[in-house]
Design a protein around this motif. Sequence first.
Motif, PDB file in Angstrom:
ATOM      1  N   VAL A 169      37.377  52.792 -40.028  1.00  0.00           N
ATOM      2  CA  VAL A 169      38.538  52.160 -39.396  1.00  0.00           C
ATOM      3  C   VAL A 169      38.290  51.932 -37.904  1.00  0.00           C
ATOM      4  CG1 VAL A 169      41.017  52.435 -38.892  1.00  0.00           C
ATOM      5  CG2 VAL A 169      40.107  53.132 -41.119  1.00  0.00           C
ATOM      6  N   LYS A 170      37.392  52.700 -37.335  1.00  0.00           N
ATOM      7  CA  LYS A 170      37.115  52.617 -35.895  1.00  0.00           C
ATOM      8  C   LYS A 170      36.896  51.182 -35.410  1.00  0.00           C
ATOM      9  CE  LYS A 170      34.222  54.631 -32.263  1.00  0.00           C
ATOM     10  NZ  LYS A 170      33.084  55.549 -31.980  1.00  0.00           N
ATOM     11  N   PRO A 171      36.131  50.332 -36.116  1.00  0.00           N
ATOM     12  CA  PRO A 171      35.926  48.964 -35.631  1.00  0.00           C
ATOM     13  C   PRO A 171      37.202  48.118 -35.590  1.00  0.00           C
ATOM     14  CG  PRO A 171      34.271  49.544 -37.273  1.00  0.00           C
ATOM     15  CD  PRO A 171      35.319  50.617 -37.307  1.00  0.00           C
ATOM     16  N   ALA A 202      41.462  61.946 -36.575  1.00  0.00           N
ATOM     17  CA  ALA A 202      40.369  62.277 -37.483  1.00  0.00           C
ATOM     18  C   ALA A 202      39.011  62.119 -36.798  1.00  0.00           C
ATOM     19  CB  ALA A 202      40.440  61.411 -38.724  1.00  0.00           C
ATOM     20  N   LEU A 203      38.888  61.101 -35.964  1.00  0.00           N
ATOM     21  CA  LEU A 203      37.636  60.894 -35.228  1.00  0.00           C
ATOM     22  C   LEU A 203      37.382  62.063 -34.259  1.00  0.00           C
ATOM     23  CD1 LEU A 203      37.893  57.078 -34.401  1.00  0.00           C
ATOM     24  CD2 LEU A 203      36.102  58.161 -35.771  1.00  0.00           C
ATOM     25  N   LYS A 204      38.443  62.517 -33.633  1.00  0.00           N
ATOM     26  CA  LYS A 204      38.317  63.617 -32.680  1.00  0.00           C
ATOM     27  C   LYS A 204      37.898  64.907 -33.383  1.00  0.00           C
ATOM     28  CE  LYS A 204      40.907  65.765 -28.885  1.00  0.00           C
ATOM     29  NZ  LYS A 204      42.210  65.817 -28.174  1.00  0.00           N
ATOM     30  N   GLU A 205      38.408  65.086 -34.610  1.00  0.00           N
ATOM     31  CA  GLU A 205      38.129  66.308 -35.356  1.00  0.00           C
ATOM     32  C   GLU A 205      36.779  66.280 -36.076  1.00  0.00           C
ATOM     33  OE1 GLU A 205      41.501  66.560 -37.908  1.00  0.00           O
ATOM     34  OE2 GLU A 205      42.826  67.371 -36.348  1.00  0.00           O
ATOM     35  N   SER A 206      36.223  65.098 -36.223  1.00  0.00           N
ATOM     36  CA  SER A 206      34.971  64.969 -36.987  1.00  0.00           C
ATOM     37  C   SER A 206      33.740  65.254 -36.107  1.00  0.00           C
ATOM     38  CB  SER A 206      34.852  63.572 -37.589  1.00  0.00           C
ATOM     39  OG  SER A 206      34.780  62.598 -36.590  1.00  0.00           O
TER      40      SER A 206
END
Length: 206
Positions: A169-171, A202-206
């Motif tokens: 989803v980041k892009p 979720a990105l921060k936790e990954s």
Amino acid sequence: MDDKAILNELRDITKNKDCWKANIGDVSDKLNEDYSIAVKAKALWLLGEMGLMHPEEIECHVENISSYLDNENPKLRERSANAIGRIGRANESLVIPHLDRLMELRRDESENVRHAFIWACENIASNAPELFCEKLDIFYEMIFDSGQKVRIEAPEMFRVIGKRKPEYVKPYLEKLEWIAENDENPIVRIHSAGAIRITKKALKES
């Protein structure tokens, strides 16, 4: 029995979840040509809920349920998609053979069917996000659909995928941020903002 009696029977079954497992076959029988569109629609919805609870028992009926994905009646296409989504939420392997047919519903002429398509994909993606990670362009385009129900639902797919597979989803985050700030529909803005928030977390936790 007439339609009213059959629909009452299906409603009684719906209310009693303890009897679902034993009644899957009887409800599936309501999909044959002897029954009306209203009965079939109710049966399809109920079979989806039954399949969510009892995926092993629904397996032999999935082919019949999925046959309505390309039925000429939009209500039956809608309900078939709903059912495939619920069954796929319980066990994605049961619906993978029918996924290509489900994906075709994104182009359906009926707004309700296109909405049901997104909702079904969200259900399946809840436990099998990998099936849709390479298909996110489809859902981004549907944020600009002509139907308001479709536009409101489409950003939710990014929330579902963003929670489990945020790197995919980041892009889209910059595009979603623009929509969250500028779209004319307040619910589209809210759902887009929710997808962004979940994905960033979720990105921060990954």
